[in-house]
Design an enzyme around this catalytic site. Structure first.
Site, short mmCIF file in Angstrom:
data_model
loop_
_atom_site.label_atom_id
_atom_site.label_comp_id
_atom_site.label_asym_id
_atom_site.label_seq_id
_atom_site.Cartn_x
_atom_site.Cartn_y
_atom_site.Cartn_z
N LEU A 64 1.56 2.17 -10.47
CA LEU A 64 0.55 2.36 -11.50
C LEU A 64 -0.45 3.43 -11.10
CD1 LEU A 64 -0.17 -1.33 -12.58
CD2 LEU A 64 1.19 0.40 -13.76
N GLY A 65 -0.54 3.75 -9.82
CA GLY A 65 -1.46 4.79 -9.38
C GLY A 65 -1.59 4.79 -7.88
N GLY A 101 -4.17 6.44 -4.49
CA GLY A 101 -5.41 7.09 -4.10
C GLY A 101 -5.59 7.05 -2.60
N GLY A 102 -6.78 7.46 -2.15
CA GLY A 102 -7.04 7.57 -0.73
C GLY A 102 -6.96 6.24 -0.01
N MET A 103 -7.34 5.13 -0.67
CA MET A 103 -7.35 3.82 -0.02
C MET A 103 -6.01 3.11 -0.09
SD MET A 103 -10.15 2.84 1.51
CE MET A 103 -10.11 1.04 1.44
N GLY A 104 -5.17 3.48 -1.06
CA GLY A 104 -3.91 2.78 -1.17
C GLY A 104 -3.22 3.06 -2.49
N VAL A 137 -1.43 1.21 -6.13
CA VAL A 137 -1.32 0.05 -7.01
C VAL A 137 0.08 0.06 -7.62
CG1 VAL A 137 -2.25 -1.15 -9.02
CG2 VAL A 137 -3.79 0.13 -7.52
N LYS A 184 -2.33 -4.21 -5.44
CA LYS A 184 -2.98 -3.12 -4.72
C LYS A 184 -2.70 -3.29 -3.23
CE LYS A 184 -7.38 -0.62 -4.52
NZ LYS A 184 -8.77 -0.55 -5.07
N ASP A 205 -20.85 1.81 -7.94
CA ASP A 205 -20.04 3.00 -8.23
C ASP A 205 -19.51 2.94 -9.66
OD1 ASP A 205 -18.93 5.48 -7.65
OD2 ASP A 205 -17.09 4.64 -6.82
#
Length: 338
Positions: A65-66, A68-71, A73, A88, A183
């Site tokens: 699903l996507g 990013g820098g942290m992990g 999904v 996630k 955030d």
């Protein structure tokens, strides 16, 4: 300021960076028109790459699903069940990073504390070997950022007002549970068939939790930071109220309330406060929101609504709540994104 604590004003949430090339072509983006629904604008499922796991815990993974820098999904399901969930997973290169693991697990624990209907429900937090993961409700619909990118700024006053009210209700629920998001931005607001949902609690602050942000460091996304974040003086529920105002203005204008060529330029504009024409687009669509936005962007946090509940009361007193009719969110979902 470290890059781990501050990011440019770009879409976030489940998808923060470009994933590896897929093994099969992705479907073209939808053509936005009068019959387009929110679910049609949701990020499409991507195929698993050769490097992706095929299972996590008891769940079989079926797509991305996507990332990013942290992990990453993933979309997955558990044997014997019919529903799908979002899972996630912490990025492999961060497994030995104590701070990253702590932040990741804190996000899952934070989401489990939320009792309202304005975030993804968390089904569990677990480990697959040494890899932590969070199992969440899969949410349909695009982020507010993606919606505006696809269809342009909101042009319907009732939609803008209902979005503002729904997002204020989300903050009221979070703040009642002792959670400050820290955030909030258009990329972290998903416009789902059930209404707006707030996501990405990686840097949220929860009453009673111990955090280790060094004094004087900025935490958040520059264009949506409140003055107290810019000056490194921490965050409180009124900080989320400031970000709420920035999200409403973004929806009405199609661009950021505070923008600039670099972080320092953005920070200076935030400390200067909104310009004379900052709320012009909102005034043309829903003028009763403007006094609330002005209060929500007061430089001193003590001059703003103190939390989401106070923001809702101010919206009610302004007449914004009574200005919308009975045909609300479902009208947007049912067809016609504009």
């Amino acid at each position: 300021m470290s890059r781990a604590q501050i990011a440019p004003p770009a879409p976030s949430g489940p998808a923060r960076s470009v994933p590896p090339p897929p093994s099969r072509p992705l479907p073209p983006p939808p053509v936005v028109g009068p019959s387009t629904r929110l679910v049609d604008l949701a990020a499409p499922e991507q195929p698993l790459s050769p490097h992706d796991p095929r299972s996590v815990g008891e769940y079989t993974l079926t797509g991305r699903l996507g990332s990013g820098g942290m992990g990453t999904v993933y979309l997955g399901h558990r044997a014997g069940t019919h529903g799908v969930v979002a899972i996630k997973v912490l990025a492999p290169h961060l497994l030995d990073d104590v701070d990253a693991r702590t932040r990741f697990l804190r996000e899952g624990q934070t989401l489990q504390k939320v009792t309202g209907d304005y975030t993804a429900r968390v089904h569990g937090v677990g480990f697959d070997g040494s890899m932590p993961y969070i199992v969440m409700e899969r949410l349909d619909g695009p982020s507010l950022h993606a919606f505006v990118a696809a269809s342009g700024a909101v042009t319907d006053g009732e939609m803008l007002t209902r979005t503002a009210i729904a997002l204020a209700r989300a903050l009221a629920a979070l703040h009642a549970d002792g959670i400050t998001h820290r955030d909030l931005k258009p990329g972290n607001v998903l416009l789902t068939s059930a209404g707006p949902k707030v996501v990405d609690f990686g840097i949220a602050r929860v009453v009673g939790q111990t955090h280790h942000t060094p004094a004087g460091n900025m935490v958040g996304t520059p264009g949506y930071m409140a003055p107290e974040q810019v000056t490194g003086n921490g965050a409180l529920p009124a900080t989320d109220v400031w970000a709420w105002a920035c999200c409403v203005v973004f929806a009405a204008r199609g661009d950021h309330l505070f923008d600039g060529d670099n972080i320092l330029d953005i920070a200076r504009r935030i400390l200067d406060g909104p310009g004379a024409e900052a709320f012009g687009a909102v005034h043309r669509l829903s003028p009763r929101l403007v006094p609330v936005l002005r209060r929500a962007t007061a430089q001193d946090a003590s001059d703003r609504p103190r939390d989401g509940a106070a923001l809702l009361r101010l919206l009610d007193r302004s007449g914004a709540t009574s200005a919308v009719g009975h045909a609300g969110w479902d009208r947007l979902v049912g067809g016609g994104v504009r």
